[in-house]
Design a protein around this motif. Structure first.
Motif, PDB file in Angstrom:
ATOM      1  N   GLU A 126     -19.067  -7.556  59.635  1.00 18.97           N
ATOM      2  CA  GLU A 126     -19.282  -6.681  58.486  1.00 18.97           C
ATOM      3  C   GLU A 126     -19.248  -5.214  58.886  1.00 18.97           C
ATOM      4  O   GLU A 126     -18.660  -4.390  58.181  1.00 18.97           O
ATOM      5  CB  GLU A 126     -20.610  -7.005  57.813  1.00 18.97           C
ATOM      6  N   HIS A 130     -16.163  -1.783  58.277  1.00 17.83           N
ATOM      7  CA  HIS A 130     -16.486  -0.461  57.740  1.00 17.83           C
ATOM      8  C   HIS A 130     -16.145   0.643  58.737  1.00 17.83           C
ATOM      9  O   HIS A 130     -16.841   1.651  58.824  1.00 17.83           O
ATOM     10  CB  HIS A 130     -17.978  -0.394  57.383  1.00 17.83           C
ATOM     11  N   GLN A 133     -12.718   4.834  56.438  1.00 21.80           N
ATOM     12  CA  GLN A 133     -13.102   4.946  55.030  1.00 21.80           C
ATOM     13  C   GLN A 133     -12.308   6.046  54.339  1.00 21.80           C
ATOM     14  O   GLN A 133     -12.071   7.112  54.907  1.00 21.80           O
ATOM     15  CB  GLN A 133     -14.591   5.296  54.954  1.00 21.80           C
ATOM     16  N   TRP A 142     -18.599   6.730  49.059  1.00 22.10           N
ATOM     17  CA  TRP A 142     -18.529   5.395  49.643  1.00 22.10           C
ATOM     18  C   TRP A 142     -19.470   4.363  49.000  1.00 22.10           C
ATOM     19  O   TRP A 142     -19.076   3.187  48.886  1.00 22.10           O
ATOM     20  CB  TRP A 142     -18.755   5.474  51.157  1.00 22.10           C
ATOM     21  N   ARG A 146     -17.789   0.905  47.877  1.00 24.59           N
ATOM     22  CA  ARG A 146     -18.165  -0.342  48.550  1.00 24.59           C
ATOM     23  C   ARG A 146     -18.723  -1.358  47.565  1.00 24.59           C
ATOM     24  O   ARG A 146     -18.463  -2.551  47.663  1.00 24.59           O
ATOM     25  CB  ARG A 146     -19.176  -0.066  49.662  1.00 24.59           C
ATOM     26  N   SER A 147     -19.484  -0.861  46.585  1.00 26.55           N
ATOM     27  CA  SER A 147     -20.095  -1.752  45.602  1.00 26.55           C
ATOM     28  C   SER A 147     -19.070  -2.329  44.628  1.00 26.55           C
ATOM     29  O   SER A 147     -19.062  -3.535  44.354  1.00 26.55           O
ATOM     30  CB  SER A 147     -21.177  -0.993  44.827  1.00 26.55           C
ATOM     31  N   PRO A 150     -15.141  -3.833  47.162  1.00 28.80           N
ATOM     32  CA  PRO A 150     -15.421  -4.152  48.568  1.00 28.80           C
ATOM     33  C   PRO A 150     -14.153  -4.348  49.391  1.00 28.80           C
ATOM     34  O   PRO A 150     -13.230  -5.041  48.983  1.00 28.80           O
ATOM     35  CB  PRO A 150     -16.250  -5.441  48.475  1.00 28.80           C
ATOM     36  N   LEU A 151     -14.116  -3.654  50.520  1.00 28.27           N
ATOM     37  CA  LEU A 151     -13.037  -3.727  51.507  1.00 28.27           C
ATOM     38  C   LEU A 151     -11.684  -3.267  50.973  1.00 28.27           C
ATOM     39  O   LEU A 151     -10.649  -3.582  51.569  1.00 28.27           O
ATOM     40  CB  LEU A 151     -12.926  -5.140  52.090  1.00 28.27           C
ATOM     41  N   GLU A 154     -12.146   0.739  52.623  1.00 22.47           N
ATOM     42  CA  GLU A 154     -12.582   0.788  54.019  1.00 22.47           C
ATOM     43  C   GLU A 154     -12.121  -0.487  54.707  1.00 22.47           C
ATOM     44  O   GLU A 154     -12.035  -1.554  54.082  1.00 22.47           O
ATOM     45  CB  GLU A 154     -14.098   0.955  54.118  1.00 22.47           C
TER      46      GLU A 154
END
Length: 221
Positions: A126, A130, A133, A142, A146-147, A150-151, A154
């Motif tokens: 995980e 990250h 970014q 970020w 990210r929320s 996701p991915l 980053e």
């Protein structure tokens, strides 16, 4: 007029005066020591110092402070094309966020790409995910990316550099797409579509919260 790789009027102050350079589809190397000497680097929430005779020759150092900081390269303009530079962070958890801001309109409105070197070789997948970014401020920092995605904005860096080594970054901005290449990798570590519809042309070295950073050898095409 928006031409890929164009400095419309890139003005750099040097010791003997001021000169202007208009470059179309050419490589332009920026002399960082002359920019610092002539106070053409404007720091926001940081102090800038010049380190002479280091591993990368002369390089810029930004000190550590709470909050993000930027060292804008005054007179240097960029919209589309390629930016290459060397950057060095630290292997200290949550205290090394280092990269570059571009498409800047002001001190709080810009795109940025940055690294988390302390995640490069983490044993935790995980954290490795990250490592590099993209953000677009003020609307897409970020935590929101990210929320909600996701991915997507980053990714890990493969092969992973040593966390405290100098890292070479090649940032390519074309047709509203941002691609980040690390060291000599032919495959980008991250490819995203621009967010926020940023239209500014300021660029500068960027560090995140509680981070310092070293920057050298910037070249713009």
């Amino acid at each position: 007029m928006n031409i890929s790789g164009l400095f419309k009027k890139m003005t750099i102050a040097v010791a003997i005066g001021t000169w202007s350079l208009t470059a179309v589809a050419q490589n332009v190397s920026i002399d960082l020591s002359k920019l610092v000497l002539n106070q053409s680097v404007r720091a926001v929430n940081r102090e800038v110092s010049m380190v002479e005779n280091g591993a990368k020759g002369s390089y810029i150092h930004l000190n550590e402070k709470p909050g993000a900081g930027v060292a804008w390269l005054e007179g240097v303009k960029f919209t589309n094309g390629t930016i290459e530079f060397d950057v060095k962070g630290r292997n200290v958890l949550q205290k090394s966020f280092v990269g570059i801001a571009f498409h800047g309109s002001n001190d709080s409105t810009y795109d940025a790409v940055y690294f988390r070197p302390f995640n490069f070789k983490s044993p935790e997948e995980e954290r490795r995910n990250h490592s590099v970014q993209y953000i677009s401020l003020p609307g897409f920092d970020w935590p929101k990316l990210r929320s909600q995605f996701p991915l997507k904005y980053e990714q890990p860096v493969n092969p992973a550099p040593e966390p405290e080594d100098w890292v070479h970054c090649r940032l390519v901005v074309e047709n509203e797409e941002v691609s980040i290449y690390v060291n000599q990798n032919l495959k980008p570590s991250l490819v995203v579509k621009q967010l926020g519809n940023q239209k500014g042309d300021k660029i500068g070295f960027w560090v995140g919260n509680q981070s310092d950073g070293n920057f050298a050898n910037i070249n713009i095409k």
